[in-house]
Design an enzyme around this catalytic site. Structure first.
Site, PDB file in Angstrom:
ATOM      1  N   HIS A  21       7.486  -7.083  -4.519  1.00  0.00           N
ATOM      2  CA  HIS A  21       6.209  -7.543  -4.979  1.00  0.00           C
ATOM      3  C   HIS A  21       6.195  -8.699  -5.793  1.00  0.00           C
ATOM      4  O   HIS A  21       6.627  -8.812  -7.046  1.00  0.00           O
ATOM      5  CB  HIS A  21       5.599  -6.546  -6.001  1.00  0.00           C
ATOM      6  CG  HIS A  21       5.051  -5.194  -5.073  1.00  0.00           C
ATOM      7  ND1 HIS A  21       3.812  -5.294  -4.844  1.00  0.00           N
ATOM      8  CD2 HIS A  21       5.839  -4.065  -4.985  1.00  0.00           C
ATOM      9  CE1 HIS A  21       3.613  -4.125  -4.283  1.00  0.00           C
ATOM     10  NE2 HIS A  21       4.887  -3.405  -4.259  1.00  0.00           N
TER      11      HIS A  21
ATOM     12  N   LYS B 238     -11.336 -10.490 -16.814  1.00  0.00           N
ATOM     13  CA  LYS B 238     -11.763 -10.571 -18.226  1.00  0.00           C
ATOM     14  C   LYS B 238     -11.232 -11.947 -18.864  1.00  0.00           C
ATOM     15  O   LYS B 238     -11.939 -12.812 -19.666  1.00  0.00           O
ATOM     16  CB  LYS B 238     -11.306  -9.445 -18.978  1.00  0.00           C
ATOM     17  CG  LYS B 238     -11.484  -9.151 -20.623  1.00  0.00           C
ATOM     18  CD  LYS B 238     -12.793  -8.290 -20.355  1.00  0.00           C
ATOM     19  CE  LYS B 238     -13.202  -7.905 -21.858  1.00  0.00           C
ATOM     20  NZ  LYS B 238     -14.475  -7.146 -21.689  1.00  0.00           N
TER      21      LYS B 238
ATOM     22  N   ASP C 186     -18.227  -9.819 -22.587  1.00  0.00           N
ATOM     23  CA  ASP C 186     -18.920 -10.135 -21.365  1.00  0.00           C
ATOM     24  C   ASP C 186     -20.500 -10.293 -21.666  1.00  0.00           C
ATOM     25  O   ASP C 186     -20.913 -11.212 -20.960  1.00  0.00           O
ATOM     26  CB  ASP C 186     -18.813  -8.755 -20.491  1.00  0.00           C
ATOM     27  CG  ASP C 186     -17.179  -8.142 -20.440  1.00  0.00           C
ATOM     28  OD1 ASP C 186     -16.596  -8.942 -20.737  1.00  0.00           O
ATOM     29  OD2 ASP C 186     -17.342  -7.129 -20.145  1.00  0.00           O
TER      30      ASP C 186
ATOM     31  N   GLY D 163       1.016  -1.196  -0.083  1.00  0.00           N
ATOM     32  CA  GLY D 163       0.067   0.064   0.005  1.00  0.00           C
ATOM     33  C   GLY D 163       0.950   1.283   0.074  1.00  0.00           C
ATOM     34  O   GLY D 163       1.915   1.262   0.384  1.00  0.00           O
TER      35      GLY D 163
ATOM     36  N   CYS E 209       5.254  -6.140   1.473  1.00  0.00           N
ATOM     37  CA  CYS E 209       5.347  -4.581   1.555  1.00  0.00           C
ATOM     38  C   CYS E 209       4.837  -3.956   2.591  1.00  0.00           C
ATOM     39  O   CYS E 209       4.960  -4.396   3.895  1.00  0.00           O
ATOM     40  CB  CYS E 209       5.209  -3.878   0.159  1.00  0.00           C
ATOM     41  SG  CYS E 209       6.144  -4.199  -1.208  1.00  0.00           S
ATOM     42  N   TYR E 210       3.871  -3.240   2.637  1.00  0.00           N
ATOM     43  CA  TYR E 210       2.893  -2.452   3.629  1.00  0.00           C
ATOM     44  C   TYR E 210       2.696  -3.611   4.602  1.00  0.00           C
ATOM     45  O   TYR E 210       2.566  -3.507   5.746  1.00  0.00           O
ATOM     46  CB  TYR E 210       2.011  -1.855   3.149  1.00  0.00           C
ATOM     47  CG  TYR E 210       1.180  -1.110   4.256  1.00  0.00           C
ATOM     48  CD1 TYR E 210       1.368   0.307   4.492  1.00  0.00           C
ATOM     49  CD2 TYR E 210       0.178  -1.852   4.802  1.00  0.00           C
ATOM     50  CE1 TYR E 210       0.867   1.050   5.595  1.00  0.00           C
ATOM     51  CE2 TYR E 210      -0.720  -1.025   6.005  1.00  0.00           C
ATOM     52  CZ  TYR E 210      -0.342   0.007   6.376  1.00  0.00           C
ATOM     53  OH  TYR E 210      -1.008   0.840   7.397  1.00  0.00           O
TER      54      TYR E 210
ATOM     55  N   GLU F 165       3.970 -10.465  -7.221  1.00  0.00           N
ATOM     56  CA  GLU F 165       2.811 -10.576  -8.219  1.00  0.00           C
ATOM     57  C   GLU F 165       3.239 -10.024  -9.778  1.00  0.00           C
ATOM     58  O   GLU F 165       2.537 -10.027 -10.367  1.00  0.00           O
ATOM     59  CB  GLU F 165       1.479  -9.754  -7.756  1.00  0.00           C
ATOM     60  CG  GLU F 165       1.568  -8.582  -7.445  1.00  0.00           C
ATOM     61  CD  GLU F 165       2.152  -8.066  -6.130  1.00  0.00           C
ATOM     62  OE1 GLU F 165       2.798  -8.736  -5.391  1.00  0.00           O
ATOM     63  OE2 GLU F 165       1.741  -6.824  -5.864  1.00  0.00           O
TER      64      GLU F 165
END
Ligand code: XMP
Length: 504
Positions: A164, A360, A221, A51, A79-80, A166
């Site tokens: 991170h 998506k 969608d 964050g 992290c945070y 990710e």
């Protein structure tokens, strides 16, 4: 089986990506705000995200640590999240002098399940300024190039990493996340096949025999939504509004596609109503509002009172964005999905949004297992206000025709050269300025066109695509020779941010 792996959102721009990566690794995961910790049920594991804040701020976002520990499941702070956990486990956090952002090194310091199988030295992606002073009971699992701990273990199953995992720039990130997930307690799997069956059951239950109305546009969608309702044997009216702002031959294409999969649609041609309402309007926001309002009017005129439930193709990023930010996207949703009539239906429990936990790519996968053709599931996104957002200034039929003709040439060439499927979105937009040119030895003043092709993950950020010069040359030639009213073609090389994907 436990509930979804809970990712607690402390506001990092990458938090959504953690959820995606976990699902890519085959487990079900959901995002929660810190105050929603008690709504996570019995999560199989918990990840506290990064964050932008410092845990040293007076009003820094916090977590109910006692509740968290009481869950008795593995915890990973990123992290945070790591700094917060470090304080909770009795350590301290010191303010850093500089903000470290970008690539750094991870040196493995001790063996642990979290770092199993990763290289002794690897690249990681950092974004922080404070550093952890760990409690004595903690173990250092890894350090960066300055000897600062960037991987910690405080207790059995409780880990923290300062980078991170990710983002793809952390080379061993997926492996580290995968290692952590191996520790999760009986995690629910995420496989689109079984998820489809679950969704169908859920839809049947929620609909409970009512009649459903669904707006279809030919986009991914709404097509997947219609196919899901069809598969669930829900009594559905699929309504397709032609707003006159569609791509070339789109109406015929959409009719043909739905015919091929045996789903009935009703086409409402309201193009004249839309174009009349837009006449003379040049303000981008007002254009959007006119289109949004007209859509709702036309749609509900067509539906009449005959409405048990309204199905919407809302996706997970839309839900997250409207819950967590005041971004442009949430304004878009306000115009399209949150108008009064729809809010009323929502309050009455008559809105059906079965895709609202999917990204998506996952919707595309779902479409495939539902038997939709690749032509539909692989389609680029197309904005609700259609070509109006690609036609800055007043929308006229003349301009729309130019955009449609140029767009068709561009998209066909991307298909021919094998680029279409590598691109998130591509289109032609008209620049409403006439510039000088020469055609057949005569000076002419005609419009300029912009062509844009971007790659993206869920449209939050975007990179322009490095199309080969030869292909750009061919696109330009074909447009200049094949489209009346254009004498200049420009390739848009703007990233998002600061540019948006669309022109308006
Ligand atoms: P921007 O231009 O904001 O677009 O970078 C991000 C994504 O959203 C689509 N888009 C819209 N979709 N209604 C929609 O349904 C809208 O008003 C709208 N504006 C932009 C855009 O095509 C891209 O995929």
């Amino acid at each position: 089986m436990q509930d979804a792996i809970a990712v607690i959102d402390f506001g990092s721009q990458y938090t959504q990506l953690i959820v995606r990566r976990i699902r890519e690794l085959g487990y079900f995961s959901r995002l929660y705000q810190p105050e929603e910790l008690t709504e996570t049920g019995k999560p199989a594991a918990v990840i506290l995200s990064g964050g932008p804040r410092s845990t040293l701020d007076d009003d820094a976002p916090d977590i109910d640590f006692e509740y968290l520990r009481g869950l008795g499941v593995p915890i990973l702070g990123v992290c945070y999240g790591m700094q917060l956990l470090n304080r909770k486990f009795g350590g301290e956090v010191a303010p850093g002098n500089t903000r470290e952002y970008g690539p750094a090194k991870l040196y493995k310091k001790s063996d642990s399940p979290l770092f199993e199988g990763i290289a002794e030295e690897s690249q990681i992606w950092m974004s922080h300024s404070d550093t952890c002073k760990m409690p004595e009971t903690a173990t250092i699992l890894g350090e960066n190039q300055d000897g600062i701990p960037v991987g910690l273990q405080w207790a059995e199953g409780c880990y923290g990493i300062q980078f991170h995992p990710e983002v793809s720039h952390s080379h061993e990130g997926t492996q580290i996340l995968g290692n952590f997930l191996k520790l999760a307690v009986d995690p629910p799997e995420f496989k689109i096949d079984s998820f489809k069956d679950e969704l169908i059951e859920k839809v049947k239950k929620e609909v409970a025999g009512r009649k459903v109305v669904c707006g279809v546009s030919g986009g991914v969608d709404s097509s997947v939504l219609a196919a899901l309702l069809h598969e669930a044997k829900v009594n559905t009216r699929n309504i397709f509004v032609n707003n006159g702002l569609l791509r070339k031959n789109e109406v015929e294409d959409v009719i043909q596609i739905f015919e091929s999969v045996g789903i009935d649609i009703e086409v409402v041609d309201a193009s004249e109503r839309f174009l009349t309402a837009l006449a003379g309007e040049t303000d981008p926001e007002k254009k959007r509002l006119i289109i949004g309002r007209m859509f709702v009017q036309v749609f509900f005129d067509a539906v009449g009172e005959d409405i048990g439930m309204l199905a919407q193709g809302t996706l997970y990023p839309d839900v997250i964005e409207s819950a967590t930010s005041g971004s442009m996207a949430s304004t878009i949703k306000t115009h399209h999905n949150r108008v009064d009539r729809i809010m009323e239906l929502k309050a009455e429990g008559r809105i059906l949004e079965p895709l609202d936990s999917l990204f998506k790519d996952e919707v595309r996968e779902l479409g495939r297992v539902l038997g939709l053709p690749e032509k539909v599931v692989g389609r680029h996104p197309f904005p609700g206000p259609g070509l109006a957002v690609r036609c800055p200034g007043e929308v006229t039929e003349e301009k729309l025709k130019i955009i449609q003709d140029a767009d068709e040439i561009f998209i066909n060439l991307l298909h021919e050269h094998g680029w279409y499927d590598k691109i998130w979105q591509a289109y032609a937009a008209l620049i409403p300025t006439k510039t000088v040119g020469v055609k057949g030895d005569v000076r002419c003043y005609e419009y300029a066109l912009s062509i844009r092709a971007v790659t993206s993950e869920d449209a939050m950020t975007a990179e322009w695509v490095h199309l080969p010069y030869e292909l750009l040359g061919e696109i330009s030639n074909r447009i200049l020779n094949g489209v009346d009213g254009v004498n200049r073609v420009l390739y848009d090389i703007s990233t998002k941010p600061p540019a948006s994907i669309e022109w308006e």
